[in-house]
Design an enzyme around this catalytic site. Structure first.
Site, mmCIF file in Angstrom:
data_model
loop_
_atom_site.group_PDB
_atom_site.id
_atom_site.type_symbol
_atom_site.label_atom_id
_atom_site.label_comp_id
_atom_site.label_asym_id
_atom_site.label_seq_id
_atom_site.Cartn_x
_atom_site.Cartn_y
_atom_site.Cartn_z
ATOM 1 C CD GLU A 194 -9.198 6.934 6.923
ATOM 2 O OE1 GLU A 194 -9.712 5.817 6.831
ATOM 3 O OE2 GLU A 194 -7.977 7.103 6.955
ATOM 4 C CD GLU A 204 -12.313 1.836 0.050
ATOM 5 O OE1 GLU A 204 -12.984 0.834 0.358
ATOM 6 O OE2 GLU A 204 -11.135 2.005 0.412
ATOM 7 C CD GLU A 260 -2.860 -0.834 2.550
ATOM 8 O OE1 GLU A 260 -2.843 0.258 3.178
ATOM 9 O OE2 GLU A 260 -3.543 -1.806 2.904
#
Length: 490
Positions: free
Chosen positions: A369, A360, A306
């Protein structure tokens, strides 16, 4: 589920501060009803461009690659076939799934895309305590799909040591049990097994030559590295220069975090090795290599599972911007595919998965986020990556914008049938075309079809095969909202 970026940030904030010394200065498959409309079968046909990759891009892929993580915390998650269409259109040939979703694995079948499947953290305890549970997981989630779905790696958990430390005692057993199940199925040579860890377990990460792992975890790490070494696997690490930059209180320059060029007298220097570091990413990778060497492991390659940069943030995250996200990911892709390597291992590039494919919107926490994605749920890019000279990956993201529009003079019945398909099975949100809505005018089938066609085209990642609709649509470089329908070819 995989930990949120917020939890990663908190983990880092709880880690003792570390001083950072610096140098001073084809046609579509026909179907009944509407021939040549996109279908699952047609979208699985390999893109011709895959056969035309430049030799340099192929060589880079053999040594190191860029992949993409696919999170699913979206309120309107695209259908797996749409996800795969986007991956193909963008020449993304490596993906990491945070689970082993059956529909996604089926959609990836025969695509040629290399897939990393994951054992979710919530299943780790069961698998780490039972060989038969691990064997059952491999049977249902790997063997059942392989080789049609090109599963190359199994990720066992995600950041287990920092996310669910109570499961740390069974982590190595879980790795071994999963690997034993692969051996029993004669797949251990084709599929590697590892577990992604947070870079926060590395202490005193600068200078890299002095880095070492949090000794609390040595009873887990030493047998884990023994396992990785004996099976020829890699050390998976999640690296986020964004958080290192945010938490450095101005010590780390933004350009250093973003891979931007620095004059040599502004680079960070490891006083022990005299190696110069021009970016945070390389310094963190080398810190991992030195920390492993401290435990006498020197031949396990690092894979970054990631890394990324958010494109939007709260008021206290001023550097979470589209410009910075574009700079970081564009430079990261170039850095990996050009096989630059790190100062400790020049020429040995580190395969890296970008976090992440989609924004997301259902993730909890700060605005950042929700904004790590390269694309929105419709498949439209959040920003246009600057990738000139970086091979074919994400090659469709260029500054030359393309659209899909209805052809002028097309048969009205065929247009209507294609419009109905797009607004139905094609899953285009056609509510803006309703009376009183923004796209209702002009109220004619040409204009409405153009709206639906172009929306579908973007959902499919601008795959040229998704703009045909039995010949009643065509790709154009002019924004459909500013044009009349394209003339029908004679």
């Amino acid at each position: 589920m995989y930990p949120t970026k917020l939890s990663k940030s908190l983990q880092r904030l709880s880690t003792p501060a570390r001083p950072i010394p610096w140098a001073l200065d084809s046609t579509l498959h026909s179907s009944s009803g509407i021939p040549n409309l996109p279908t699952e079968e047609s979208m699985a046909v390999p893109i011709l461009l895959l056969l035309l990759l430049a030799a340099s891009a192929v060589a880079a892929d053999e040594d190191a690659f860029i992949g993409v993580n696919i999170g699913t915390d979206l309120s309107d998650m695209p259908h797996p076939t749409q996800v795969v269409a986007l991956l193909k259109a963008q020449q993304i040939r490596h993906v990491r799934l945070y689970n082993a979703d059956r529909a996604m694995l089926l959609a990836l079948a025969n695509s040629g895309i290399q897939v990393m499947v994951s054992v979710p953290n919530e299943q780790l305890l069961g698998i780490g305590q039972s060989n038969s549970t691990a064997a059952n997981w491999v049977s249902h989630n790997v063997v059942a799909h392989y080789p049609a779905t090109n599963i190359t790696t199994i990720s066992v958990g995600s950041e287990v040591l920092t996310a669910i430390p109570n499961a740390a005692t069974v982590l190595v057993n879980a790795l071994k049990f999963i690997h034993s199940a692969l051996v029993a199925s004669n797949l251990d040579r084709q599929i590697k097994v590892s577990t992604p860890l947070s870079s926060s377990i590395i202490l005193d990460s600068f200078p890299p030559s002095q880095a070492f792992f949090n000794r609390t975890w040595n009873p887990v790490l030493v047998p884990m590295f023994n396992f990785l070494q004996s099976t020829g696997s890699f050390f998976m690490l999640n690296i986020y220069p964004y958080y290192e930059y945010m938490q450095s209180n101005g010590v780390i320059p933004l350009d250093y975090a973003l891979f931007k060029p620095l004059p040599s007298n502004k680079e960070a220097v490891d006083a022990n090795t005299l190696l110069h570091y021009s970016n945070v990413f390389d310094a963190m990778v080398d810190a991992a290599y030195f920390a492993m060497a401290f435990l006498n492991f020197t031949n396990i390659p690092v894979m970054v599972t990631e890394s990324g940069w958010p494109s939007k943030g709260d008021s206290n995250e001023p550097d979470a911007t589209v410009e910075n996200a574009n700079a970081y990911n564009s430079n990261l892709i170039r850095h990996v595919l050009n096989k630059t390597g790190t100062p400790k291992h020049p020429g040995m590039a580190v395969s890296t998965y970008i976090y992440e494919l989609y924004n997301e919107d259902m993730k909890l926490g700060p605005v950042s986020e929700k904004n790590w994605g390269l694309f929105d749920a419709n498949g439209s890019p959040i920003y246009i990556l600057h990738l000139t000279g970086s091979g074919m990956v994400l090659a469709n993201d260029t500054s030359n914008q393309t659209y899909c529009a209805a052809r002028e003079g097309a048969d009205s019945k065929m247009l209507q049938a294609a419009l109905d398909w797009a607004c139905g099975p094609g899953k285009v949100d056609c509510s803006p075309l309703l009376q009183g809505k923004p796209c209702y005018e002009p109220d004619n089938v040409l204009a409405h079809a153009t709206y639906a066609f172009d929306t579908y085209y973007h959902q499919m990642g601008k795959d040229s095969r998704s703009c045909d609709f039995n010949g009643v649509a065509a790709i154009t470089t002019t924004d459909p909202s500013k044009i009349t329908p394209v003339k029908k070819a004679t």
